[in-house]
Design a protein around this motif. Structure first.
Motif, PDB file in Angstrom:
ATOM      1  N   LEU A  66       0.609  -1.223  -0.148  1.00  0.00           N
ATOM      2  CA  LEU A  66       0.102   0.156   0.133  1.00  0.00           C
ATOM      3  C   LEU A  66       1.033   1.286   0.112  1.00  0.00           C
ATOM      4  O   LEU A  66       1.896   1.206   0.750  1.00  0.00           O
ATOM      5  CB  LEU A  66      -1.017   0.069   1.223  1.00  0.00           C
ATOM      6  N   VAL A  67       0.513   2.300  -0.515  1.00  0.00           N
ATOM      7  CA  VAL A  67       1.234   3.586  -0.816  1.00  0.00           C
ATOM      8  C   VAL A  67       0.016   4.834  -0.386  1.00  0.00           C
ATOM      9  O   VAL A  67      -1.214   4.675  -0.922  1.00  0.00           O
ATOM     10  CB  VAL A  67       1.528   3.732  -2.121  1.00  0.00           C
ATOM     11  N   ALA A  68       0.368   5.423   0.699  1.00  0.00           N
ATOM     12  CA  ALA A  68      -0.632   6.343   1.094  1.00  0.00           C
ATOM     13  C   ALA A  68      -0.124   7.837   0.833  1.00  0.00           C
ATOM     14  O   ALA A  68       1.109   8.136   0.838  1.00  0.00           O
ATOM     15  CB  ALA A  68      -1.048   6.397   2.579  1.00  0.00           C
ATOM     16  N   ALA A  69      -0.957   8.946   0.589  1.00  0.00           N
ATOM     17  CA  ALA A  69      -0.586  10.287   0.481  1.00  0.00           C
ATOM     18  C   ALA A  69      -1.561  11.061   1.018  1.00  0.00           C
ATOM     19  O   ALA A  69      -2.799  10.891   0.842  1.00  0.00           O
ATOM     20  CB  ALA A  69      -0.291  10.531  -0.674  1.00  0.00           C
ATOM     21  N   ASN A  70      -1.408  12.266   1.635  1.00  0.00           N
ATOM     22  CA  ASN A  70      -2.317  13.349   1.887  1.00  0.00           C
ATOM     23  C   ASN A  70      -1.729  14.774   1.464  1.00  0.00           C
ATOM     24  O   ASN A  70      -0.624  14.684   1.421  1.00  0.00           O
ATOM     25  CB  ASN A  70      -2.646  13.292   3.214  1.00  0.00           C
ATOM     26  N   ASP A  71      -2.865  15.532   1.283  1.00  0.00           N
ATOM     27  CA  ASP A  71      -2.109  17.091   0.745  1.00  0.00           C
ATOM     28  C   ASP A  71      -3.400  17.792   0.880  1.00  0.00           C
ATOM     29  O   ASP A  71      -4.559  17.404   1.174  1.00  0.00           O
ATOM     30  CB  ASP A  71      -1.700  16.876  -0.721  1.00  0.00           C
ATOM     31  N   GLY A  72      -3.102  19.203   0.508  1.00  0.00           N
ATOM     32  CA  GLY A  72      -4.253  20.148   0.549  1.00  0.00           C
ATOM     33  C   GLY A  72      -4.175  20.973  -0.774  1.00  0.00           C
ATOM     34  O   GLY A  72      -3.535  20.531  -1.766  1.00  0.00           O
ATOM     35  N   VAL A  73      -4.887  22.022  -0.775  1.00  0.00           N
ATOM     36  CA  VAL A  73      -4.796  23.021  -2.182  1.00  0.00           C
ATOM     37  C   VAL A  73      -3.981  24.245  -2.038  1.00  0.00           C
ATOM     38  O   VAL A  73      -3.668  24.985  -2.668  1.00  0.00           O
ATOM     39  CB  VAL A  73      -6.162  23.044  -2.380  1.00  0.00           C
ATOM     40  N   GLY A  74      -3.655  24.536  -0.580  1.00  0.00           N
ATOM     41  CA  GLY A  74      -2.957  25.668  -0.247  1.00  0.00           C
ATOM     42  C   GLY A  74      -3.741  27.093  -0.426  1.00  0.00           C
ATOM     43  O   GLY A  74      -5.152  26.946  -0.500  1.00  0.00           O
ATOM     44  N   THR A  75      -3.157  27.910  -0.927  1.00  0.00           N
ATOM     45  CA  THR A  75      -4.030  29.591  -0.740  1.00  0.00           C
ATOM     46  C   THR A  75      -4.683  29.643  -2.286  1.00  0.00           C
ATOM     47  O   THR A  75      -5.206  30.500  -2.418  1.00  0.00           O
ATOM     48  CB  THR A  75      -3.139  30.572  -0.557  1.00  0.00           C
ATOM     49  N   LYS A  76      -4.716  28.498  -3.275  1.00  0.00           N
ATOM     50  CA  LYS A  76      -5.342  28.702  -4.287  1.00  0.00           C
ATOM     51  C   LYS A  76      -6.922  28.770  -3.953  1.00  0.00           C
ATOM     52  O   LYS A  76      -7.770  29.291  -4.408  1.00  0.00           O
ATOM     53  CB  LYS A  76      -5.199  27.488  -5.046  1.00  0.00           C
ATOM     54  N   LEU A  77      -7.115  28.146  -2.749  1.00  0.00           N
ATOM     55  CA  LEU A  77      -8.470  27.980  -2.178  1.00  0.00           C
ATOM     56  C   LEU A  77      -9.051  29.649  -1.839  1.00  0.00           C
ATOM     57  O   LEU A  77     -10.222  29.746  -2.126  1.00  0.00           O
ATOM     58  CB  LEU A  77      -8.404  27.599  -0.836  1.00  0.00           C
ATOM     59  N   LYS A  78      -8.041  30.588  -1.892  1.00  0.00           N
ATOM     60  CA  LYS A  78      -8.506  31.682  -1.522  1.00  0.00           C
ATOM     61  C   LYS A  78      -9.319  32.403  -2.939  1.00  0.00           C
ATOM     62  O   LYS A  78     -10.051  33.149  -2.698  1.00  0.00           O
ATOM     63  CB  LYS A  78      -7.267  32.677  -1.016  1.00  0.00           C
ATOM     64  N   GLY A 194      -0.875  24.444 -16.176  1.00  0.00           N
ATOM     65  CA  GLY A 194      -0.662  25.762 -15.787  1.00  0.00           C
ATOM     66  C   GLY A 194      -0.058  25.864 -14.231  1.00  0.00           C
ATOM     67  O   GLY A 194       1.078  24.854 -14.231  1.00  0.00           O
ATOM     68  N   VAL A 195      -0.362  26.582 -13.295  1.00  0.00           N
ATOM     69  CA  VAL A 195       0.295  26.890 -12.194  1.00  0.00           C
ATOM     70  C   VAL A 195       0.264  25.673 -11.298  1.00  0.00           C
ATOM     71  O   VAL A 195       0.680  25.428 -10.314  1.00  0.00           O
ATOM     72  CB  VAL A 195      -0.060  27.967 -11.545  1.00  0.00           C
ATOM     73  N   HIS A 196      -0.948  24.790 -11.592  1.00  0.00           N
ATOM     74  CA  HIS A 196      -1.367  23.644 -10.626  1.00  0.00           C
ATOM     75  C   HIS A 196      -1.853  24.311  -9.400  1.00  0.00           C
ATOM     76  O   HIS A 196      -2.712  24.958  -9.096  1.00  0.00           O
ATOM     77  CB  HIS A 196      -0.273  22.502 -10.692  1.00  0.00           C
ATOM     78  N   SER A 197      -1.189  23.648  -8.032  1.00  0.00           N
ATOM     79  CA  SER A 197      -1.473  24.158  -6.757  1.00  0.00           C
ATOM     80  C   SER A 197      -0.354  24.520  -6.083  1.00  0.00           C
ATOM     81  O   SER A 197      -0.491  24.096  -4.831  1.00  0.00           O
ATOM     82  CB  SER A 197      -2.452  22.975  -6.344  1.00  0.00           C
ATOM     83  N   ASN A 198       0.465  25.074  -6.355  1.00  0.00           N
ATOM     84  CA  ASN A 198       1.730  25.622  -5.730  1.00  0.00           C
ATOM     85  C   ASN A 198       2.110  27.034  -6.178  1.00  0.00           C
ATOM     86  O   ASN A 198       1.929  27.229  -7.045  1.00  0.00           O
ATOM     87  CB  ASN A 198       2.720  24.737  -6.043  1.00  0.00           C
ATOM     88  N   GLY A 199       2.589  27.537  -4.963  1.00  0.00           N
ATOM     89  CA  GLY A 199       3.006  28.832  -5.266  1.00  0.00           C
ATOM     90  C   GLY A 199       2.013  30.112  -5.120  1.00  0.00           C
ATOM     91  O   GLY A 199       2.156  31.113  -5.501  1.00  0.00           O
ATOM     92  N   TYR A 200       0.800  29.593  -4.874  1.00  0.00           N
ATOM     93  CA  TYR A 200      -0.434  30.691  -4.696  1.00  0.00           C
ATOM     94  C   TYR A 200      -0.227  31.843  -3.685  1.00  0.00           C
ATOM     95  O   TYR A 200      -0.929  32.654  -4.081  1.00  0.00           O
ATOM     96  CB  TYR A 200      -1.757  29.912  -4.810  1.00  0.00           C
ATOM     97  N   ILE A 206       1.433  38.980  -6.805  1.00  0.00           N
ATOM     98  CA  ILE A 206       1.558  39.377  -7.843  1.00  0.00           C
ATOM     99  C   ILE A 206       0.166  39.776  -8.673  1.00  0.00           C
ATOM    100  O   ILE A 206       0.246  41.049  -9.192  1.00  0.00           O
ATOM    101  CB  ILE A 206       2.128  38.242  -8.775  1.00  0.00           C
ATOM    102  N   VAL A 207      -0.922  39.279  -8.458  1.00  0.00           N
ATOM    103  CA  VAL A 207      -1.870  40.062  -8.845  1.00  0.00           C
ATOM    104  C   VAL A 207      -2.316  41.080  -8.286  1.00  0.00           C
ATOM    105  O   VAL A 207      -2.861  42.217  -8.578  1.00  0.00           O
ATOM    106  CB  VAL A 207      -3.239  38.616  -8.484  1.00  0.00           C
ATOM    107  N   ASP A 208      -2.050  41.291  -6.764  1.00  0.00           N
ATOM    108  CA  ASP A 208      -2.249  42.505  -5.990  1.00  0.00           C
ATOM    109  C   ASP A 208      -1.491  43.685  -6.598  1.00  0.00           C
ATOM    110  O   ASP A 208      -1.882  44.769  -6.927  1.00  0.00           O
ATOM    111  CB  ASP A 208      -2.022  42.439  -4.533  1.00  0.00           C
ATOM    112  N   LEU A 209      -0.230  43.358  -6.917  1.00  0.00           N
ATOM    113  CA  LEU A 209       0.791  44.355  -7.645  1.00  0.00           C
ATOM    114  C   LEU A 209       0.107  44.632  -9.042  1.00  0.00           C
ATOM    115  O   LEU A 209       0.348  45.831  -9.512  1.00  0.00           O
ATOM    116  CB  LEU A 209       2.132  43.578  -7.703  1.00  0.00           C
ATOM    117  N   SER A 210      -0.354  43.647  -9.709  1.00  0.00           N
ATOM    118  CA  SER A 210      -0.710  44.095 -11.180  1.00  0.00           C
ATOM    119  C   SER A 210      -1.925  44.978 -11.263  1.00  0.00           C
ATOM    120  O   SER A 210      -2.166  45.733 -12.296  1.00  0.00           O
ATOM    121  CB  SER A 210      -1.243  42.616 -11.711  1.00  0.00           C
ATOM    122  N   GLY A 211      -2.751  44.965 -10.079  1.00  0.00           N
ATOM    123  CA  GLY A 211      -3.902  45.713 -10.014  1.00  0.00           C
ATOM    124  C   GLY A 211      -5.168  45.271 -10.818  1.00  0.00           C
ATOM    125  O   GLY A 211      -6.276  46.035 -11.292  1.00  0.00           O
TER     126      GLY A 211
END
Length: 358
Positions: A66-78, A194-200, A206-211
């Protein structure tokens, strides 16, 4: 004065404290069709019990590990929360777990989710779970259970959090990385969506800076709003990679390019005597990364350590099978290309030539 005299005249209910049991039951009923759609051999039960069941023998395994893994989505949720678009975030959750299972040569079998919110919204919860079910269908694994937690005071406004847990299996002796991985093996990149679910956290800065507002057109994706483009779900690589493994195409190792990018993820599957040499010029970089790098003034080394830069999965394969692997992945709907090779390590575990086309 006694404690009894301090009680409200009619007492309190759980609902008055902010937890609606009826809404929770309504959500369970609403998601049952989506959950049923993920059934597969080994998983035939209904949700709602105290635990999910899976029959390894019915799934066709003889001597499984058996191989198990767990994770979340990070701040992409925001982004999903701020824009009210919850339809794809569930696929991200599944992808982050099952892609970590396939890299060890295992088949994802079942998935469980954890959804926590301050105030349960049945429509919102249903959209999230339907996205999870879609991810499970793409991966071929069954959604056999989960937990919905309504916790007033822990989450504010429309905020919620997600976590996922997946279990897979492989026959004993078939796990990756293989012990015969060697210098000269070829690196094949499989494109990301695309960006997938990391670095959000950086993306949102960056989106805030872009206006640019979330609902304005994305500068890098004509016809899509900025939020739609950045919510593009993480690609799930399970079925094409299982097919390639079953075809005996000489796959030695797989690296899921997630948080930590190329620099931190590739060494996780390499023995200490080997290094990965990557030709950055051979990578097709989606326009979103060029926009992020330009607006954020991000250096190439920072891009390579924060984002996938267009590569969701990296495959180490025997030289004689590399072209056939690319052809099979292409036939299965993936975009794949040879981007480097393994060498004897004399310094850093990952080295680069050329530059990203940002």
């Amino acid at each position: 004065m006694s404690d009894q005299q301090n009680l409200p005249p009619n007492g309190l209910s759980y609902k008055q404290a902010g937890v609606d049991i009826d809404a929770g039951n309504a959500l369970v009923e609403a998601i049952k069709p989506a959950v049923r759609s993920t059934r597969r051999p080994g998983a035939d039960g209904e949700i709602g019990g105290f635990g999910g069941l899976f029959d390894l023998k019915a799934a066709g395994f003889t001597d499984p590990v058996l191989v198990a893994a767990n994770d979340g989505v990070g701040t992409k949720l925001k982004i999903a929360i701020d824009t009210g678009n919850h339809s794809t975030i569930g696929q991200d959750l599944v992808a982050m777990c099952v892609n970590d299972i396939i890299v060890q040569g295992a088949e994802p079998l079942f998935f469980l989710d954890y959804f926590a919110t301050g105030k349960l919204d049945v429509a919102q919860g249903t959209a999230i779970v339907e996205g999870i079910a879609e991810g499970c269908r793409i991966a071929g694994c069954a959604l056999i259970g989960g937990e919905t937690a309504e916790m007033p005071g822990m989450y504010h406004g429309n905020d919620y959090d997600l976590a996922g847990f997946a279990v897979g299996a492989a026959e004993r002796g078939t796990l990756l990385p293989r012990r015969d991985i060697a210098a000269g093996d070829v690196l094949v990149a499989i494109a990301s969506s695309g960006v997938h679910s990391n670095g959000y956290s950086l993306v949102r800065k960056i989106v805030d800076l872009s206006g640019i507002d979330w609902f304005m057109d994305a500068p890098f994706a004509p016809g899509m709003s900025l939020s739609q483009a950045l919510l593009t779900p993480t690609r799930i690589y399970v079925k094409p990679l299982l097919a390639a493994l079953k075809a005996g195409l000489g796959i030695k190792a797989l690296a899921h390019i997630t948080g930590g990018g190329f620099i931190d993820n590739i060494p996780r599957v390499l023995p200490e005597h080997l290094a990965a040499h990557v030709d950055l010029g051979a990578i097709t970089v989606p326009k979103v990364f060029g926009w992020l790098a330009h607006v954020g003034g991000i250096s190439e080394p920072e891009m390579l350590r924060t984002f996938n830069c267009g590569v969701g999965m990296l495959v180490a394969v025997t030289p004689e099978d590399a072209e056939q692997l690319v052809a099979q992945l292409t036939a299965d709907g993936e975009t794949a290309a040879i981007v480097g090779k393994l060498t004897e390590r004399t310094g850093e575990p990952v080295t680069f030539q050329g530059s990203l086309s940002l």
